[in-house]
Enzyme design. Sequence first.
Site, PDB file in Angstrom:
ATOM      1  N   MET A 278      -6.128   2.547  -3.768  1.00  0.00           N
ATOM      2  CA  MET A 278      -6.867   3.530  -4.556  1.00  0.00           C
ATOM      3  C   MET A 278      -5.903   4.609  -5.035  1.00  0.00           C
ATOM      4  O   MET A 278      -5.346   5.357  -4.235  1.00  0.00           O
ATOM      5  CB  MET A 278      -7.968   4.167  -3.693  1.00  0.00           C
ATOM      6  CG  MET A 278      -8.890   3.153  -3.044  1.00  0.00           C
ATOM      7  SD  MET A 278      -9.819   3.840  -1.654  1.00  0.00           S
ATOM      8  CE  MET A 278     -10.862   5.023  -2.498  1.00  0.00           C
TER       9      MET A 278
ATOM     10  N   ILE B  62      -7.400   3.837   5.144  1.00  0.00           N
ATOM     11  CA  ILE B  62      -6.027   4.248   5.420  1.00  0.00           C
ATOM     12  C   ILE B  62      -5.640   5.376   4.471  1.00  0.00           C
ATOM     13  O   ILE B  62      -5.699   5.225   3.245  1.00  0.00           O
ATOM     14  CB  ILE B  62      -5.048   3.074   5.249  1.00  0.00           C
ATOM     15  CG1 ILE B  62      -5.451   1.909   6.159  1.00  0.00           C
ATOM     16  CG2 ILE B  62      -3.616   3.508   5.555  1.00  0.00           C
ATOM     17  CD1 ILE B  62      -4.681   0.640   5.896  1.00  0.00           C
TER      18      ILE B  62
ATOM     19  N   GLY C 218      -5.738   9.622  -2.911  1.00  0.00           N
ATOM     20  CA  GLY C 218      -4.844   8.470  -2.788  1.00  0.00           C
ATOM     21  C   GLY C 218      -4.922   7.784  -1.442  1.00  0.00           C
ATOM     22  O   GLY C 218      -4.780   8.425  -0.414  1.00  0.00           O
ATOM     23  N   SER C 219      -5.122   6.477  -1.433  1.00  0.00           N
ATOM     24  CA  SER C 219      -5.355   5.816  -0.155  1.00  0.00           C
ATOM     25  C   SER C 219      -5.463   4.307  -0.335  1.00  0.00           C
ATOM     26  O   SER C 219      -5.220   3.772  -1.410  1.00  0.00           O
ATOM     27  CB  SER C 219      -6.642   6.352   0.465  1.00  0.00           C
ATOM     28  OG  SER C 219      -7.679   6.343  -0.500  1.00  0.00           O
ATOM     29  N   ARG C 220      -5.874   3.619   0.754  1.00  0.00           N
ATOM     30  CA  ARG C 220      -6.044   2.177   0.724  1.00  0.00           C
ATOM     31  C   ARG C 220      -7.178   1.788   1.660  1.00  0.00           C
ATOM     32  O   ARG C 220      -7.430   2.462   2.665  1.00  0.00           O
ATOM     33  CB  ARG C 220      -4.751   1.502   1.186  1.00  0.00           C
ATOM     34  CG  ARG C 220      -4.672   0.031   0.856  1.00  0.00           C
ATOM     35  CD  ARG C 220      -3.349  -0.539   1.297  1.00  0.00           C
ATOM     36  NE  ARG C 220      -3.435  -1.139   2.618  1.00  0.00           N
ATOM     37  CZ  ARG C 220      -2.388  -1.410   3.379  1.00  0.00           C
ATOM     38  NH1 ARG C 220      -1.178  -1.102   2.980  1.00  0.00           N
ATOM     39  NH2 ARG C 220      -2.559  -1.993   4.547  1.00  0.00           N
TER      40      ARG C 220
END
EC number: 4.1.1.65
Length: 220
Positions: A100, A158, A188-190
């Site tokens: 993301m 995450i 911002g991430s996953r």
Amino acid sequence: MRFHREGNTIMLVTALILLGLNLLAYYFLFRGNQTAVIALAVVSLIAFGLVVQFFRIPKREHTLDEKLVIAPADGTVVVIEETEELEYFKAKRKQVSIFMSPLNVHVNRNPLSGVVSYFRYYPGKYLVAWHPKSSTENERTTVVIKQENGIEVLMRQIAGALARRIVWYVREGEPVKQTEEMGFIKFGSRVDLYLPLDAKINVTMGQKTKGGVTVVAELA
């Protein structure tokens, strides 16, 4: 379109700071310099727009089907592989990861309905979200949802290099419904999904996903 409650404070503080900066520039810093005042105002509007868009929640028709695993987030598919999941299953699973970016909608949604059979939160580092060690060393949560038929899917939020806070709205032992909000990751991430080995993957590397809409996999 509406905006997520997690952004209320950030949007208000950003607006006040930018307003104060522009007033300071107008009356003191750039007094008499109309070009500089206008330039700062334009930059401020762009900056505020970027913050606001991060917390947007677009109106969508969600995909609902107990045999499908729905994308928990907007983003780009960056991992599709068979791997060893060591925290909960301690066995091989199919992993699908969605990155993301700061420009994506950052609401996280339940990929399926069931009961939260396992939940853990881990504080940690803030490596870039695509770093191989981010799934084990970054700030993260692990959520396992168990369907009535016993099938379990693990979802991991995450935090990335820009993220400093993960929010979740689920608790161990509670029922959850497919596509409803389960959390939020700021800036911002996953998100990783660990699926049964016999699940049929319906996405491809590099594919763009829409949270609550895109079908990630079909369960046997």
